[in-house]
Design a protein around this motif. Structure first.
Motif, mmCIF file in Angstrom:
data_model
loop_
_atom_site.group_PDB
_atom_site.id
_atom_site.type_symbol
_atom_site.label_atom_id
_atom_site.label_comp_id
_atom_site.label_asym_id
_atom_site.label_seq_id
_atom_site.Cartn_x
_atom_site.Cartn_y
_atom_site.Cartn_z
ATOM 1 N N MET A 138 0.832 -1.191 0.000
ATOM 2 C CA MET A 138 0.000 0.000 0.000
ATOM 3 C C MET A 138 0.875 1.253 0.000
ATOM 4 O O MET A 138 1.808 1.371 0.790
ATOM 5 C CB MET A 138 -0.920 0.011 1.228
ATOM 6 C CG MET A 138 -1.823 1.217 1.322
ATOM 7 S SD MET A 138 -2.880 1.147 2.789
ATOM 8 C CE MET A 138 -3.717 2.725 2.664
ATOM 9 N N ILE A 139 0.581 2.191 -0.900
ATOM 10 C CA ILE A 139 1.319 3.445 -0.958
ATOM 11 C C ILE A 139 0.663 4.445 -0.019
ATOM 12 O O ILE A 139 -0.541 4.706 -0.108
ATOM 13 C CB ILE A 139 1.338 3.986 -2.398
ATOM 14 C CG1 ILE A 139 2.037 2.986 -3.332
ATOM 15 C CG2 ILE A 139 2.042 5.345 -2.448
ATOM 16 C CD1 ILE A 139 1.956 3.349 -4.789
ATOM 17 N N LYS A 140 1.444 5.012 0.875
ATOM 18 C CA LYS A 140 0.908 5.902 1.890
ATOM 19 C C LYS A 140 1.047 7.367 1.472
ATOM 20 O O LYS A 140 2.071 7.780 0.920
ATOM 21 C CB LYS A 140 1.623 5.664 3.217
ATOM 22 C CG LYS A 140 1.385 4.260 3.763
ATOM 23 C CD LYS A 140 2.094 4.029 5.077
ATOM 24 C CE LYS A 140 1.832 2.624 5.601
ATOM 25 N NZ LYS A 140 2.535 2.358 6.864
ATOM 26 N N ILE A 141 0.001 8.127 1.750
ATOM 27 C CA ILE A 141 0.024 9.568 1.558
ATOM 28 C C ILE A 141 0.276 10.196 2.923
ATOM 29 O O ILE A 141 -0.468 9.950 3.879
ATOM 30 C CB ILE A 141 -1.303 10.074 0.956
ATOM 31 C CG1 ILE A 141 -1.642 9.294 -0.324
ATOM 32 C CG2 ILE A 141 -1.232 11.572 0.702
ATOM 33 C CD1 ILE A 141 -0.585 9.362 -1.394
ATOM 34 N N ARG A 142 1.304 11.006 3.036
ATOM 35 C CA ARG A 142 1.732 11.533 4.330
ATOM 36 C C ARG A 142 1.073 12.882 4.634
ATOM 37 O O ARG A 142 0.877 13.715 3.748
ATOM 38 C CB ARG A 142 3.250 11.694 4.336
ATOM 39 C CG ARG A 142 4.001 10.368 4.178
ATOM 40 C CD ARG A 142 3.713 9.417 5.309
ATOM 41 N NE ARG A 142 4.347 8.111 5.106
ATOM 42 C CZ ARG A 142 4.235 7.098 5.953
ATOM 43 N NH1 ARG A 142 3.506 7.228 7.058
ATOM 44 N NH2 ARG A 142 4.822 5.947 5.706
ATOM 45 N N THR A 143 0.761 13.067 5.904
ATOM 46 C CA THR A 143 0.195 14.329 6.371
ATOM 47 C C THR A 143 1.298 15.377 6.499
ATOM 48 O O THR A 143 2.501 15.069 6.452
ATOM 49 C CB THR A 143 -0.470 14.151 7.743
ATOM 50 O OG1 THR A 143 0.563 13.826 8.703
ATOM 51 C CG2 THR A 143 -1.512 13.041 7.712
ATOM 52 N N GLY A 144 0.899 16.624 6.712
ATOM 53 C CA GLY A 144 1.871 17.683 6.928
ATOM 54 C C GLY A 144 2.750 17.418 8.124
ATOM 55 O O GLY A 144 3.964 17.692 8.101
ATOM 56 N N GLU A 145 2.181 16.871 9.195
ATOM 57 C CA GLU A 145 2.954 16.564 10.402
ATOM 58 C C GLU A 145 3.982 15.477 10.122
ATOM 59 O O GLU A 145 5.128 15.546 10.589
ATOM 60 C CB GLU A 145 2.024 16.130 11.544
ATOM 61 C CG GLU A 145 1.140 17.252 12.091
ATOM 62 C CD GLU A 145 -0.080 17.538 11.215
ATOM 63 O OE1 GLU A 145 -0.331 16.794 10.244
ATOM 64 O OE2 GLU A 145 -0.768 18.534 11.512
ATOM 65 N N GLU A 146 3.568 14.472 9.365
ATOM 66 C CA GLU A 146 4.501 13.393 9.027
ATOM 67 C C GLU A 146 5.622 13.913 8.132
ATOM 68 O O GLU A 146 6.798 13.548 8.312
ATOM 69 C CB GLU A 146 3.750 12.262 8.323
ATOM 70 C CG GLU A 146 2.848 11.463 9.234
ATOM 71 C CD GLU A 146 2.123 10.366 8.478
ATOM 72 O OE1 GLU A 146 2.301 9.186 8.845
ATOM 73 O OE2 GLU A 146 1.395 10.677 7.509
ATOM 74 N N ILE A 147 5.285 14.739 7.184
ATOM 75 C CA ILE A 147 6.305 15.281 6.283
ATOM 76 C C ILE A 147 7.294 16.150 7.051
ATOM 77 O O ILE A 147 8.501 16.144 6.762
ATOM 78 C CB ILE A 147 5.635 16.033 5.118
ATOM 79 C CG1 ILE A 147 4.953 15.013 4.192
ATOM 80 C CG2 ILE A 147 6.652 16.878 4.344
ATOM 81 C CD1 ILE A 147 4.047 15.615 3.151
ATOM 82 N N ALA A 148 6.826 16.853 8.061
ATOM 83 C CA ALA A 148 7.738 17.647 8.894
ATOM 84 C C ALA A 148 8.744 16.746 9.608
ATOM 85 O O ALA A 148 9.938 17.085 9.718
ATOM 86 C CB ALA A 148 6.943 18.472 9.898
ATOM 87 N N VAL B 39 5.917 10.322 -0.516
ATOM 88 C CA VAL B 39 7.307 10.671 -0.238
ATOM 89 C C VAL B 39 8.204 9.583 -0.832
ATOM 90 O O VAL B 39 8.060 8.404 -0.513
ATOM 91 C CB VAL B 39 7.569 10.831 1.266
ATOM 92 C CG1 VAL B 39 9.007 11.279 1.512
ATOM 93 C CG2 VAL B 39 6.602 11.852 1.864
ATOM 94 N N LEU B 40 9.134 10.010 -1.692
ATOM 95 C CA LEU B 40 9.955 9.085 -2.461
ATOM 96 C C LEU B 40 11.439 9.365 -2.264
ATOM 97 O O LEU B 40 11.842 10.529 -2.132
ATOM 98 C CB LEU B 40 9.661 9.223 -3.960
ATOM 99 C CG LEU B 40 8.207 9.136 -4.412
ATOM 100 C CD1 LEU B 40 8.113 9.436 -5.906
ATOM 101 C CD2 LEU B 40 7.620 7.766 -4.094
#
Length: 260
Positions: free
Chosen positions: A1-11, A197-198
């Motif tokens: 499963m490909i995950k889409i990250r939230t703003g908090e996760e990307i930080a 995120v790659l």
């Protein structure tokens, strides 16, 4: 499963990405003839731990070090040793961190002292291929658009793409879906969505694309013994323009391994 990250996760991923970037720069300050690759590994581990993180590679699937140090004809996953760097060596450093439950992963290929002109070109082309691929990490494109951008840039220049190893997603695991090959066809593969995120990481050979695995089960080398280079950055897929989380700026402040 490909995950889409939230703003908090990307930080959090960016915190890791910047720490990896700074670690690579710290390693670069110590790259010189006579320095052992094991010493570079110790520098990296100390630097990462001093910043409150853990080396992501140490113990990963049994890997015995904090860095992958890949010399000359080694493509990736070289194990640090007592080998002392020599003038003209090409040395790819791949580094990872784990901090606050998320991962960072980046790679840079350095030259030891003065490089031969063909090696300078190999590094320059691999570096530039990375940014050709990154430019295609845009929502609505497909993974194959990234892959084709790398392949279509390096092959006409006489270099080859390593097909055994690929880029990947990253997040709460070091390696996540989707795989991001450095060869492929435009318009093919998984669709890119805002928030993916790659880790995009061209591994490019001066000679042919064939590789082999050494008996240690890790070290991947070119079959023709010609040199290889590896650059990697972490990127967030965005609409219009990708967001690059890691950076080579800390290295480029003092070091340009492929300068004229």
């Amino acid at each position: 499963m490909i995950k889409i990250r939230t703003g908090e996760e990307i930080a959090l991923l960016k915190e890791n990405a910047l720490l990896v970037s700074k670690t690579l720069a710290e390693i670069g300050r110590h790259i010189a003839p006579g320095v052992t690759t094991k010493a570079l590994d110790q520098i990296a581990e100390t630097f990462i731990r001093d910043h409150g993180a853990e080396p992501a590679f140490l113990g990963y699937d049994g890997f015995p070090a904090s860095l992958c140090v890949s010399l000359n004809s080694t493509v990736v996953h070289g194990i640090p040793s007592d080998y002392a760097l020599q003038e003209g060596d090409v040395v790819s450093i791949d580094c990872g961190t784990r901090y606050k439950g998320y991962y960072g992963d980046s790679a840079y290929t350095f030259g030891v002292g003065t490089l031969a002109p063909p090696d300078k070109q190999l590094l320059r082309v691999t570096h530039d291929a990375l940014f050709k691929g990154i430019a295609r990490a845009v929502a609505g494109n497909r993974v194959g658009d990234i892959s084709a951008a790398v392949q279509n840039y390096v092959e006409p220049l006489g270099f080859s793409v390593v097909r055994k190893m690929v880029g990947h997603g990253i997040g709460t695991n070091l390696h996540e879906k989707p795989d991001v090959p450095n060869y492929g066809r435009q318009g093919k593969g998984k669709k890119l969505t805002d928030g993916m995120v790659l880790c995009i990481e061209p591994m490019i050979n001066a000679g042919g694309s064939s590789v082999y695995l050494e008996e240690d089960g890790w070290t991947l080398k070119t079959a023709d013994h010609k040199n290889s280079a590896h650059f990697e950055l972490t990127v967030v897929v965005r609409s219009g323009k990708p967001e690059i989380l890691s950076t080579f700026d800390f290295i480029d402040e003092y070091y340009n391994t492929y300068q004229a």
